[in-house]
Design an enzyme around this catalytic site. Structure first.
Site, short mmCIF file in Angstrom:
data_model
loop_
_atom_site.label_atom_id
_atom_site.label_comp_id
_atom_site.label_asym_id
_atom_site.label_seq_id
_atom_site.Cartn_x
_atom_site.Cartn_y
_atom_site.Cartn_z
N CYS A 77 0.84 -1.20 0.00
CA CYS A 77 0.00 0.00 0.00
C CYS A 77 0.87 1.26 0.00
CB CYS A 77 -0.99 -0.03 1.16
SG CYS A 77 -2.39 1.09 0.91
N HIS A 123 -4.02 -5.07 0.21
CA HIS A 123 -3.53 -5.55 1.51
C HIS A 123 -3.58 -7.07 1.57
CE1 HIS A 123 -3.39 -1.79 4.13
NE2 HIS A 123 -3.70 -1.36 2.92
N GLU A 151 -2.45 -8.91 3.79
CA GLU A 151 -2.59 -9.36 5.19
C GLU A 151 -4.02 -9.29 5.69
OE1 GLU A 151 -2.59 -4.97 5.62
OE2 GLU A 151 -1.61 -6.42 4.31
#
Length: 915
Positions: free
Chosen positions: A186, A327, A329
């Site tokens: 990001c 993202h 994660e």
């Protein structure tokens, strides 16, 4: 010899990891060479063979070929595999960094290549540093002299890579560390673009907590991951800024785009299996099937700019540097860990081909699956270096910050050896009139002064099971009142004043230099006890601290300052040595008393038992007396006064949306308060009325009579719980709507909440934030989400609730866990630190007790704390009620105002009846 690529591109095939790439005729010469080189980098012999067949003269390919052979001397060395991958994780003050930490802790360990799985020391968690924590000299020392790290991951974060305060040391890392694998996520991805001259611009619209399907070119970073529409590869996006693809320099290659301009909510494109499998590694058995779905597609940035697709990933043409805009994660991203696994393999191949790092063992210790940088760098070199050691999770032992946990190594001054005595009464609660009657009769005298009641008044569907109540007790009882010393609007320098009154009425006041959390941690560490004292009890509170932490204590958890000073104390707690517990599941009642080992008195147990038995024989009379609570009340004519008008609140919503558009936050929990002057009122009866009107699983009554504070709380939200097995649980609420008048309307409103893209986005962002907060103190790989976006219904509202759990690391304390997550993310937004700063600038009054938490911390370091919402605070002749809501890019100001008002209805109506 082939002298041109045009004739070659239509027929050349090459293999990478079992995948055959064809249909390359649409690529330009330079695009083809860059991708060809980078994909073959993992198989250098094949690269050299093919490169030798090409005659290339353009500057880009000349530089490319130079890069491919510049380490040829190292390539002749015997290849050595890395024993484990050591990651430096640079945190840009984000609230998702420790989700990456958790994933890398797993990926850098047991999920490496099969040849590494049997190794004894199979991996270490990353070292986390903030982007301004080390100087460039620090980094050079650890990266190039100590050679302590194999790769670098740059986290997401608020702001822009063009702002030095937002990006810190990351730009220099990307510019200078050309020979170290780097992955930017990001903001880290945008920094990779910015450092090479690409423009970072506003996206067509901010996208936060929403999902997109992704297509990619099958490069190493996406190895084994499907591509394109309906492929199952969906990612969560949190960003307002993007790299302008038309500004990409020749050094950066686009490798992934969104499939379309549309975004989707989580439940629209998920299915039952994808929720639980979102972070699972693709198995080797299914890998071949996944690979068959891969394809190469044209990387024409101008075409994609025209059709509105958004650039989602880039890689450098000669450096092992990658960036992803989304993202990986996030709990909602498919194949997220697969991406991190691929980056691990890119790292392994890089050092295998170019010569592995040789670690200097003198100052870096890898024992116990941790990286310990043992000596302060300033003693090893004369530059400006960190003056403290860095643990495996990047946590230092000095200074105050969001990622600084409490030091556990306290001296055992004033050690107390505690003993627990208890009695159980089977199926007694209903026989004596239930929890309300028990509290009213045993503790309600003298206006229930100095009493507490952690009240599970809503136990449907197993939401809560136990209620705890008590009053001023035995020899260990005390009351603690803490007030921060900081002046509002100034940087917090630490400390505050603690007043303590003991059971005999003796009072002291001291200044705590290190703050209230530190004080509690020392207190808890001074207790010694035997587990067998409470092993047979089905609940985890056996005596200890009961009270609240106010929102402004955020300055002890990393916030730089408080814009407003709380009107109430920042924390108030009883140390409860005697308590009564009701098990709502079995209807059993327990009496508990803790005392020091030298004191064997059980007089309170005997007295409380006698009172319970008296209630059993006189319960009809007592219930009639209690029924007098249910009288009719006349509505008060004096209304509540709001801190902000409707117009002002809606204006603040628009300001929040602008901050979000500029990338300063993903979500902001904007709040305000309503207040009303009250005369003398029966606070306990007010609370009993509130729990009747709006029962809740984490309700609470607290009366600190000397501070003139009565708290009547009907909260449906758990902040954080730690049980005796070391399991942490948070239950964040994001998404609220009113109940319907009819069954049909009620079901419709419930379904609208469940499938609202806005509410799903709010909930997903806070779930990821809570996963991060737990990830800081939980064992790697243990944080999980057993329930995501579940709908719970209460008397006046439906709410969207998720459950996040993890296994606490053995070397952190209960207070460490609370401090890592406080204030609750559902009351701040994300990223937490930047969001709290923004909210402080917008809100015109302190939150005080509202937005903090109420609950217990047991002497054996278990705890259960709620989020203080749906609460009336009575203080110095005034009733105050706080309310607010999460503002995201999709928010409508008028809807947000109506939701805020809805949350005040139940508590404000009760106050109006009693005042």
């Amino acid at each position: 010899m082939i002298t041109g690529l045009r004739s070659l591109s239509s027929e050349l095939k090459f293999r990478d990891g079992g995948m055959v790439y064809t249909s390359l005729s649409s690529l330009t010469s330079n695009d083809f060479v860059r991708i060809y080189y980078l994909e073959q980098k993992r198989h250098c012999k094949a690269l050299r063979k093919n490169a030798g067949m090409l005659s290339l003269s353009c500057p880009t390919t000349s530089k490319l070929m130079e890069g491919s052979f510049m380490r040829k001397k190292q390539l002749h060395k015997p290849p050595l595999k890395l024993e484990f991958v050591r990651t430096l994780l640079v945190d840009n003050y984000d609230s998702y960094t420790y989700n990456i930490y958790q994933d890398l802790s797993v990926i850098n360990g047991c999920f490496g290549r099969s040849s590494l799985r049997l190794m004894k020391n199979c991996g270490v968690p990353p070292v986390v540093i903030r982007n301004d924590e080390w100087t460039w000299e620090d980094l050079c020392y650890y990266l190039y002299e100590e050679k302590a790290f194999d790769n670098i991951v740059i986290s997401p974060g608020p702001g822009s890579p063009t702002c030095a305060n937002d990006i810190g040391i990351c730009l220099r890392l990307l510019h200078e560390c050309e020979d170290i694998p780097i992955l930017g996520v990001c903001l880290g991805h945008q920094a990779l673009g910015s450092v090479h001259g690409a423009k970072v611009v506003h996206a067509n619209e901010p996208v936060h907590g929403r999902l997109s399907e992704i297509e990619h070119n099958g490069c190493s970073l996406f190895n084994g991951i499907p591509s394109g529409r309906n492929s199952g590869f969906k990612v969560v996006r949190y960003h307002s800024l993007v790299i302008d693809p038309e500004s990409l320099p020749k050094e950066l290659i686009p490798i992934s785009w969104t499939c379309s301009t549309d975004t989707q909510s989580f439940l629209e494109i998920s299915n039952a299996s994808s929720i639980s499998d979102a972070h699972d590694i693709v198995s080797s058995d299914s890998m071949s099937e996944v690979q068959k779905s891969l394809r190469v597609w044209p990387l024409n940035s101008h075409q994609n700019m025209q059709n509105g697709k958004v650039l989602m990933a880039v890689m450098h043409s000669v450096r092992p540097h990658y960036g992803v805009q989304f993202h990986p994660e996030s709990i909602g991203t498919s194949y997220g860990r697969e991406i991190f696994k691929n980056f691990r393999e890119i790292t392994e191949d890089h050092w295998l081909n170019y010569g592995p790092l040789v670690t200097c063992k003198e100052n870096v210790d890898y024992s116990g699956n941790q990286i310990r940088l043992r000596k302060p760098v300033s003693q090893l070199n004369h530059g400006t270096f960190p003056s403290r050691s860095i643990g495996h999770n990047g946590v230092g032992k000095k200074g105050v910050g969001l990622f600084d946990l409490v030091n556990l190594s306290y001296p055992s001054n004033g050690v107390k050896f505690l003993k627990l005595a208890w009695k159980k009464y089977d199926h007694l609660a209903s026989e004596v009139g239930g929890a309300r009657n028990i509290f009213y009769q045993l503790f309600g005298h003298h206006k229930a002064e100095n009493t507490f009641w952690l009240d599970s008044s809503s136990i449907e569907k197993g939401r809560a099971r136990f209620s705890f109540m008590g009053g001023k007790g035995g020899s260990l009882w005390k009351q603690m009142v803490f007030q921060l010393s900081d002046e509002s609007g100034h940087p917090f320098e630490g400390g505050g004043y603690l007043s303590i009154e003991d059971a005999h009425g003796s009072a002291t006041k001291t200044f705590l230099n290190d703050g209230f959390f530190d004080y509690l941690n020392k207190e808890l560490s001074s207790f010694q006890y035997k587990r067998e004292d409470y092993d047979e009890l089905p609940f985890d509170f056996h005596g200890g601290y009961v009270g609240y932490f106010g929102y402004e204590l955020k300055v002890e958890c990393g916030a730089p300052y408080n814009q407003h000073k709380s009107r109430t104390p920042d924390a108030c707690f009883f140390f409860a040595d005697n308590l009564l517990v009701i098990d709502h599941s079995s209807d059993d009642v327990y009496l508990l008393s803790i005392h020091e080992e030298c004191n064997t008195s059980t007089s309170w147990l005997d007295d409380a038992e006698l009172k319970l038995m008296e209630l059993r024989t006189s319960v009809p009379e007592k219930l009639i007396e209690e029924s007098s609570l249910n009288v009719s009340f006349t509505q008060c004519k004096v209304e509540f006064v709001a801190e902000k008008s409707m117009e002002e609140y809606m204006s603040d919503v628009e300001k929040c949306k602008q901050y979000i558009k500029d990338g300063e936050s993903y979500e902001l929990c904007l709040t305000t308060q309503i207040r009303k002057k009250i005369e003398e009122t029966d606070a306990l009866r007010l609370y009993l009325r509130l729990r009747e009107r709006n029962p809740a699983p984490y309700a609470a009554w607290l009366n600190f009579s000397k501070e003139d504070i009565c708290i009547c709380c009907s909260s449906p939200e758990r902040f954080l719980q730690l049980n005796r097995d070391g399991v942490l649980e948070a239950k964040p609420i994001k998404g609220t709507t009113k109940r319907g008048v009819t069954t049909e309307e009620d079901e419709l409103l419930k379904m609208q909440l469940q499938y609202s893209e806005k509410n799903q986005a709010e909930n997903l962002m806070i779930v990821d934030l809570l996963r991060n907060d737990l990830g800081r103190v939980c064992e790697p790989g243990s944080v999980h989400v057993p329930l995501l976006m579940d709908i719970e219904s209460y008397a006046t509202v439906h709410t969207m609730v998720s459950t996040v759990r993890g296994k606490k690391q053995p070397n952190v304390s209960a207070i460490d866990c609370i401090k890592a997550a406080f204030p609750g993310g559902s009351m701040t937004g994300a990223p937490k630190l930047r969001s709290m700063e923004i909210l402080d600038s917008l809100e015109n009054c302190p939150r005080g007790i509202y937005s903090g938490c109420i609950g217990y911390i047991s002497y054996n370091q278990t705890f259960d704390l709620n989020i203080v919402i749906r609460t009336v605070v009575l203080h110095q002749g005034e009733a105050s009620i706080g309310a607010g809501g999460a503002i995201i890019a999709l928010s409508d100001p008028s809807d947000e105002y109506e939701e805020m008002v809805l949350k005040t209805h139940a508590p404000s109506r009760v106050v109006m009846e009693f005042s």
